[in-house]
Design a protein around this motif. Sequence first.
Motif, short mmCIF file in Angstrom:
data_model
loop_
_atom_site.label_atom_id
_atom_site.label_comp_id
_atom_site.label_asym_id
_atom_site.label_seq_id
_atom_site.Cartn_x
_atom_site.Cartn_y
_atom_site.Cartn_z
N GLY A 146 0.80 -1.21 0.00
CA GLY A 146 0.00 0.00 0.00
C GLY A 146 0.83 1.26 0.00
O GLY A 146 2.06 1.23 -0.18
N THR A 147 0.20 2.38 0.22
CA THR A 147 0.90 3.66 0.33
C THR A 147 1.30 3.92 1.77
O THR A 147 2.47 4.16 2.07
N ILE A 148 0.34 3.88 2.69
CA ILE A 148 0.65 3.90 4.12
C ILE A 148 0.34 2.51 4.64
O ILE A 148 -0.81 2.09 4.73
N SER A 149 1.40 1.76 4.95
CA SER A 149 1.29 0.32 5.20
C SER A 149 0.69 -0.02 6.56
O SER A 149 0.06 -1.07 6.72
N GLY A 150 0.95 0.82 7.54
CA GLY A 150 0.48 0.52 8.89
C GLY A 150 1.50 0.96 9.92
O GLY A 150 2.42 1.73 9.63
N THR A 151 1.35 0.43 11.11
CA THR A 151 2.17 0.84 12.25
C THR A 151 3.07 -0.31 12.68
O THR A 151 2.61 -1.44 12.87
N SER A 152 4.35 -0.01 12.85
CA SER A 152 5.33 -1.01 13.28
C SER A 152 5.47 -1.02 14.79
O SER A 152 5.03 -0.09 15.48
N SER A 153 6.12 -2.07 15.30
CA SER A 153 6.46 -2.16 16.72
C SER A 153 7.82 -2.84 16.84
O SER A 153 8.24 -3.58 15.94
N ILE A 154 8.48 -2.61 17.96
CA ILE A 154 9.82 -3.18 18.18
C ILE A 154 9.70 -4.30 19.20
O ILE A 154 9.04 -4.16 20.24
N VAL A 155 10.33 -5.44 18.88
CA VAL A 155 10.21 -6.63 19.72
C VAL A 155 11.59 -7.20 20.03
O VAL A 155 12.57 -6.92 19.35
N GLN A 156 11.62 -8.03 21.07
CA GLN A 156 12.81 -8.85 21.33
C GLN A 156 12.49 -10.28 20.91
O GLN A 156 11.33 -10.70 20.94
#
Length: 432
Positions: A146-156
Amino acid sequence: MKKIFLIIAIVFGVSLNAQQTPAPTQTEQVAIFGATAHIGNGEVIENCTIIFKDGKITAIGADLMAPTIGTMIDAKGKHVYPGFIAPAKPLGLVEVDAVRASDDQDEIGDMIPHVRSIIAYNAESKVVESMRPNGVLLGQVTPQGGTISGTSSIVQFDAWNWEDAAVKSDDGIHMNWPNFFRRGRWWMGEDRGFVPNKDYGDQTDNIKMFFLNSSAYGQATEKEKNLPFAAMEGLFDGSKRLYIHADGEKEMTDAVNMAKEVGVKHIVIVGGYRANKIAGFLKENNVAVLVGVTHALPEYDDDDYDLPYKLPKLLVDAGLLVGLQNEESANFQARNMAFYAGQTVGQGLDKEKALQLLTSNTSKILGIDDQYGTLEVGKSATLFISEGDALDMRTNQLSKAYIDGRDVSLETHQTKLWHRYMGKFEREKAGQ
């Protein structure tokens, strides 16, 4: 039913064995002594002692008194590094590319910033599991498409589920900026070369209008809930970063100017194949760059033959904050990020600065440098011990890895296969 389940597992190529049980919380102090410690900020400490307790580093230095309690690890002749960070990858969202049911990296829609990648993260992913033996202990789970794909998050990378894995939830919005030029569609009679994108103006105007509407929505006092606009609010108050996936000079320049105009606080370029052409502009606007894969051929006929290899060094020399992302390579190739960074050393980048592409620089870009990215007192004990240089595939051999002080397993389905077939060859050699 058992036969049916077995057939399904074989067809889908999915192992019947789950990931190893995540490591338990650290209960006793651990001291690593005698190692060469690569702090992650350019500093190296020889004959270093590192002590951590309750998941935090409590002491580090060359002249520390050896503790008399807890676990003692003799690391003489070995090297200690902060855990490497893999940004902007759909790790844990895709297991088998050919199996649609295991692919959660993309959702239907073009402007979907409210789609949260973290809730689709598979903590038992075999792909994620394979990151740890090379020192990649953290990652940014990133939606695609897409154009704005979504929201990322940082994980271990050692957890029971996505809730346990989350280090920083909903850290940023990812946007794919349109290309000013596109490849000719030969199947429609167009030339195979690059042709102008006639829709570029309309596409960029639509993006700007979406940002303006999102900003206006955030300033309203009484409003009906609009999930896409609400998800964008963090870009304007500074709590989220905008990750712009773009490669060309015009595309990056237009995207940054648009973002600045509408009030976005933190901007990061992902990919940035031509970022060296506008390094001054990016530095002036305080834009960081997550560089794409270094092991690649040049994209254009007039590029230097070794441009992908030396691009990180060019950007570092220009004074930009640079991390390594290897965007165009396959998802599982994130495990080889250390060796991509090692490649930049061959292009003249100082080895400790190359290490920063995976550690302190990336942690600053992602906004987690208060806890991760360097070996410092008070920060998370997320680190590993390597037999040799972690940026060299010949000597990157981990003997221990810790995430938040927890002693995590370095066993994967790949190491199990290695042990299995090494045993076969050893028996054959012995004539058994």
